[in-house]
Write a protein that holds these residues in place. Structure first.
Motif, PDB file in Angstrom:
ATOM      1  N   TYR A 128       0.802  -0.930   0.448  1.00  0.00           N
ATOM      2  CA  TYR A 128      -0.389   0.082   0.099  1.00  0.00           C
ATOM      3  C   TYR A 128       0.744   1.514   0.320  1.00  0.00           C
ATOM      4  O   TYR A 128       1.914   1.807   0.809  1.00  0.00           O
ATOM      5  CB  TYR A 128      -1.081   0.194   0.683  1.00  0.00           C
ATOM      6  N   ILE A 133      -2.329   4.776  -3.319  1.00  0.00           N
ATOM      7  CA  ILE A 133      -3.202   4.003  -2.615  1.00  0.00           C
ATOM      8  C   ILE A 133      -5.378   4.804  -3.092  1.00  0.00           C
ATOM      9  O   ILE A 133      -4.894   6.245  -3.217  1.00  0.00           O
ATOM     10  CB  ILE A 133      -3.591   3.538  -1.077  1.00  0.00           C
ATOM     11  N   SER A 168       0.157   2.334   6.158  1.00  0.00           N
ATOM     12  CA  SER A 168       0.517   1.782   4.844  1.00  0.00           C
ATOM     13  C   SER A 168       2.289   2.668   4.794  1.00  0.00           C
ATOM     14  O   SER A 168       2.776   2.950   5.426  1.00  0.00           O
ATOM     15  CB  SER A 168       0.216   3.597   4.179  1.00  0.00           C
TER      16      SER A 168
END
Length: 1114
Positions: A128, A133, A168
């Motif tokens: 991610y 994203i 992330s």
């Protein structure tokens, strides 16, 4: 000028002595008389009417009676400041320890994951990417590395959209997101996801957790969407952050040596300058630095710093950057002299036990034309090579690469070649990896804490709010045996701590009306303090001040001139001292004179110290009441009752089900037993219940007044309000909510009028210092983005004190808000009065031959015949009158200091029109602009290398940054002094004559009883414009010696005074650990040439831009 005033002042003093015994001031040259008895009558009548009205509508006498009746259930306890600060410190230590444990879990998990991971050059792995994203391509499909990532708004994370199940990964633009090193590191660090979630489950007060990799990626939890800046560039690089640098290396002394010979001209010099700036960005407050330039001779770029190292704080780093940007090339480079000078500085500082007393390094930047360097190293560094030497070969030429590598490899350093602006960042970071080797080999996981910072790069959406953080961080090492001697640093794990959350552990109600708590670091910098002002206004925007996180304790507690408090706290001592202080109020327009007791101690296992301040007098006591829960609950549930939203009555930020509760709702649930899981401060809850019971009758009283007020022809007050030391607020409207003059009053938007973590309301603080039974009146102006508007309302408040066993504590303050025009009508009516038997009043304040003002005790005008003067300072309007009041002692001038001020920089142009005067300069400006724009265009669209395409974008960002750096900001940090004017209460009346040259001006000053107001009556017919206005404005403090008439001081002497100030270094406490060398270190891992792929046109264009120096445009 002051000398010229003495004869007239002496003359005036004689006249005053003759006149003080008279009952009126006689007319002069046909001027009107001002009867003293009449003025006193006006003041007494207005004061009496005002007092009657304010006591009636506020209900102050009723509230005083209710607290008096409750005295049998009251206890006044003296506060033990030393025990209090120790208790707060223990609570903070426990909270910070939980954060450290969370980071240790991350470190252990990361090192275990690395042990189990085998590097795979051909690894393919999707992750991610924070930037990509939820991004889709033109066909509607998710882009590569941009899969669906659920984001939800979360109050615990400042209402940002986050994912609390996953982390992330963010990468700066110049790092290729599918580089094998990146993919392997990201894959390995996936193991941290479960640890992030578990840490947050165990300690729901945790905020951001993260892992910053030495390869450049940044894994953050909770996962968040990252947005590029206005140039489409992600400039955030975790390896540049203070928490990463401090955790990765020990403190260091650094001497940067830069070649400024003729061979460095053009692009080479541009790259060298950018490289130095990048090195400076890797230094922090625990490091020391200097910069030496050399060609035919050596020179310190800051002559004041000759022969010394200075702390690498923000001010010094920015100062060096500015001087570096002004370097010019000429002559021939003689490197041996510069190296000797650098070694001598480092040796002298080491022997004198100054500087960091840890790592020492020389950074050599040159195009490689170096000779006669070996004897220098043989003399200064051959035996134990305690000074590491890092060499940076500038430019594409590789002829001298072997020499530069020999220097680095034989002095435990690292060699790199930097041939483009975009190469600088990655190559500079190599020295951090070298300095981290001893710590890594030894597996020493030092815990570091940063200075306070506002992470505006990470959370741009929070730029308009005040979110100060500190970070706890630890290094993450490779524990693989085969790489042990290389000391491989995998990265740094860390977590943020919001300082507001930490300060909530020093409850405001325990500190009294004027008390507060504060934190500072081992370097003496403020972490948290009520008077720390990190933001400033530029136009309509609030911006962080450039030096907001390096404000010294001595710049906030500036009355500590001998720095006794600062020294004790930096040394981690436990103790106390007392100080007379002047406390600024109301946006620095007013001042309180207090005697404060300071109590301090350290916070164990951190570099922080905690201070608690209690004001002597009522601040030394705390009021403790007692009442039943049933009675208190009944009186607590009233729609017009609120609690301080910033205070912690009950803990609501741990359980997600509690986060939506207000403090009042949580308290009610706790008291009713509806939610047994709630934790509340039982002492504070008890005080709130007691205050609710005592103040409950005020609601019925105000309601009855409101009903009667609706029948009255004239509108008197808008609202009544009260506050107690437990943070309870009650208010009642006398008019419809749509008719309230100041709608922000008592709302969170108007922080000065409500209880906050930092202070009690302004009206409460002022009332607490007024004589008993006296009201303090304050003019309120609506606040807009451009500043305050025209004043329309006045607040009046008084304190309610309780005495038990000869101990007095302030229990509450009560007041009203009224319209200014009502107050003015009351005043004009009062000045129609005259003594009985005089017949029709011969004079009134509305007569043309009298000028009347009502001013407060700080000289601000509440009432004047001219509306435009209302709200202004008296000295602006009538400088002669204020000058006379100062000379009689009725007013005093208090000099205050602001060491967090922002000032306009001095103009560098002698004439503002000069740049426009020359057509040649205009052509040069246009040419330079065209070259700059062409360079940016090519940087944006040209690739710098197959897997380093992002470097073009980084170079573009570098260019923008340097271009922006050259533009002077409108405001810059400075020290300022400003006057505050204060009425002396002992002087209740003054009268006299002001000699204005061609005429004389009569004046009378009379105290208005039971208030902080003064009546001033003057004769408007005499022109006193020979007296300049007396302004209440700040002026920058210039640190040069003032030149007196009888002493000749040369400019060189002035420069010397300023130099001494720049060289002076305040006391600081060094970090406890140092890792400079390790016997198993592999010193031959010392670098090599770097890959360069830039095209020739791109290399030549910056040269063209730099060949149009700024000097040509002058």
């Amino acid at each position: 000028m002051p000398g010229c005033l003495w004869p007239s002042l002496r003359k005036t003093a004689v006249i005053l002595c003759l006149l003080l015994s008279s009952t009126s001031l006689s007319s002069t040259s046909g001027q009107a008389m001002i009867p003293l008895e009449t003025v006193k009558l006006w003041a007494d009548t207005f004061g009496r009417n005002l007092y009657d009205m304010v006591t009636k509508y506020s209900g102050s006498l009723l509230l005083q009676k209710k607290y008096k009746d409750a005295e049998p259930n009251l206890r006044i306890q003296e506060v033990d400041g030393l025990e209090l600060v120790k208790k707060f410190s223990e609570d903070m230590e426990a909270m910070l320890h939980r954060k450290v444990e969370a980071v240790k879990n991350l470190v252990e998990a990361a090192e275990e994951a690395d042990l189990d991971h085998e590097f795979n050059e051909s690894l393919v792995f999707d992750y991610y990417n924070s930037v990509l994203i939820n991004e889709r391509d033109a066909s509607g499909k998710y882009v590569d590395l941009g899969a669906e990532f659920v984001l939800e708004s979360n109050t615990h994370f400042s209402n940002l959209r986050v994912n609390t199940s996953l982390s992330s990964v963010q990468l700066p633009t110049n790092v290729y997101n599918k580089d094998p090193d990146i993919l392997n590191g990201v894959y390995m660090s996936e193991a941290l996801n479960a640890v992030f979630v578990e840490n947050f489950r165990r300690d729901p007060t945790l905020t951001w957790q993260y892992f910053g990799s030495s390869t450049g990626f940044f894994r953050i939890y909770p996962g968040i969407k990252w947005t590029p800046d206005e140039n489409g560039v992600i400039t955030f690089d975790c390896r540049n952050r203070p928490w990463y640098i401090q955790a990765a290396t020990s403190p260091k002394d650094v001497v940067i040596v830069v070649d400024t010979s003729g061979s460095m001209k053009g692009l080479r010099m541009a790259i060298a300058k950018h490289t130095i700036s990048t090195i400076l960005d890797t230094l922090g407050e625990n490091d020391f630095v200097n910069v030496i330039a050399y060609n035919d001779y050596i020179h310190y770029i800051e002559p004041c710093f000759k022969g010394i190292l200075v702390q690498a704080d923000r001010d010094n780093r920015e100062h060096f950057k500015q001087l570096v940007s002004e370097l010019v090339v000429k002559g021939v480079g003689v490197v041996d002299q510069a190296l000797r000078e650098a070694f001598q500085i480092l040796k002298q500082f080491q022997e004198a036990r100054q500087g960091s007393l840890c790592n020492q390094a020389i950074m050599l930047l040159t195009d490689g034309a170096v000779e006669d360097y070996e004897p220098v190293f043989e003399k200064y560094n051959q035996l134990d090579r305690k000074v590491r030497v890092f060499t940076y070969l500038i430019g594409r030429e590789v002829t001298f690469a072997d020499r530069m590598k020999w220097i680095a490899c034989n002095n435990k350093g690292y060699y790199t070649q930097i041939s483009t602006l975009a190469d600088a960042q990655e190559n500079v970071m190599e020295y951090l990896h070298v300095l981290s080797r001893p710590m890594v080999i030894n597996h020493d996981h030092d815990i570091i804490w940063t200075e306070a910072y506002m992470d505006s790069k990470l959370f741009a959406s929070q730029a308009q709010s005040l979110v100060l953080l500190t970070t706890v961080a630890m290094p993450v090492f490779s524990r693989k045996n085969e790489t042990r001697s290389h000391g491989i640093l995998l990265g740094v794990a860390g977590s943020d701590v919001a300082l507001r959350e930490l300060m909530k552990l020093a409850p405001r109600y325990k500190l009294g009306v004027h008390g507060y708590a504060f934190l500072n670091t081992n370097n003496g910098y403020i972490l948290s303090h009520p008077d720390l002002r990190p933001l400033y206004r530029e136009g309509k925007k609030l911006k962080p001040k450039p030096n907001y996180n390096s404000v010294d304790l001595s710049e906030v507690e500036w009355e500590d001139r001998a720095e006794i408090l600062r020294t004790a706290m930096i040394n981690g001592e436990t103790g106390s001292l007392s100080m007379d202080v002047k406390v600024p109020l109301d946006k620095r327009k007013r001042v309180l004179f207090l005697t404060n007791d300071y109590f301090f101690t350290d916070i164990s296992d951190t570099p922080f110290s905690l201070g608690v301040v209690l004001s002597q007098g009522h601040g030394e006591y705390i009021l403790l009441g007692n009442t039943s829960v049933e009675e208190g609950l009944h009186d607590l549930l009233h729609p017009d009752l609120t609690l301080a939203s910033d205070w912690i009555y009950c803990i609501t930020d741990i359980d997600p089900d509690h986060r939506k509760l207000s403090q009042l709702e949580a308290m009610v649930r706790f008291l009713t037993g509806e939610d047994p899981d709630l934790e509340c401060d039982e002492e504070l809850v008890r005080e709130v219940l007691f205050d609710a019971v005592v103040t409950a009758p005020m609601e019925a009283y105000w309601t009855a007044l409101a009903l009667n007020a609706s029948e009255e022809s004239e509108r008197v007050a808008d609202m009544a309000f009260l506050g107690t030391r437990a943070g309870l607020l009650r208010s009642s409207l006398f008019v419809g909510s749509e008719k309230v003059s100041s709608k922000e009053f008592l709302t969170p938007e108007d922080k000065a009028s409500v209880f906050t973590m930092d202070h009690f309301p302004l009206w409460y603080r002022q009332a607490a210092e007024q004589p008993a039974g006296s009201f303090v009146f304050n003019l309120r102006a609506p606040e807009g983005p451009e500043g305050p508007g025209q004043p329309v309302v006045v607040t009046a408040s008084t304190a309610v004190a309780v005495t038990v066993d000869k101990k007095t504590a302030v229990a509450a303050a009560v007041g009203i808000q009224m319209r200014l025009d009502f107050l003015q009508r009351m005043f004009w009516a009062a000045t129609q009065q005259c003594r009985a038997g005089d017949g029709p009043c011969p004079q009134s304040c509305q007569d043309s031959d009298l000028d009347c003002f009502v001013v407060d005790n700080n000289g601000f005008i509440l009432i004047s015949e001219r509306p435009q003067e209302v709200g202004r300072f008296l000295g602006e309007v009538d400088g002669a009158l204020l000058t006379q009041l100062l000379s009689t002692g009725a007013f005093s001038r208090v000099t205050m200091y602001d060491y967090q001020a922002m000032c306009k920089p001095p103009s560098h142009h002698h004439s503002a029109a000069r740049p426009l005067a020359s057509p040649i300069s205009a052509l040069l400006t246009a040419a330079r602009w065209l070259v700059n724009e062409l360079l940016l265009f090519l940087l944006e669209w040209s690739a710098w290398g197959s897997q380093r395409a992002g470097r073009g974008a980084e170079a573009k960002a570098v260019f923008h940054h340097s271009h922006k750096h050259r533009r002077q900001d409108m405001l810059q940090p400075c020290d300022a002094e400003y006057p505050v004017f204060v009425h002396q209460r002992a002087i209740q009346e003054v009268n006299g004559i002001i000699d204005c040259g061609a005429c004389q001006k009569i004046f009378v000053m009379q105290q208005i009883p039971n208030s902080n107001l003064l009546l001033l009556v003057t004769d408007p017919t005499c022109d006193c414009s020979i007296f300049p206005p007396v302004l209440q404005e700040a002026t920058e403090v210039k640190y040069i010696l003032l030149i007196c008439q009888d002493v000749r001081v040369t400019p060189a002497h002035n420069a010397s005074i300023k130099c001494d100030r720049m060289r002076s270094q305040k006391l600081r406490r060094r970090p406890d650990s140092c890792h400079a060398f390790h016997p198993e270190e592999n010193a031959q891992d010392c670098g090599g040439t770097s890959e360069t792929c830039a095209s020739l046109p791109l290399l030549l264009l910056p040269l063209c831009a730099w060949l149009l120096p700024t000097q040509l445009l002058r």
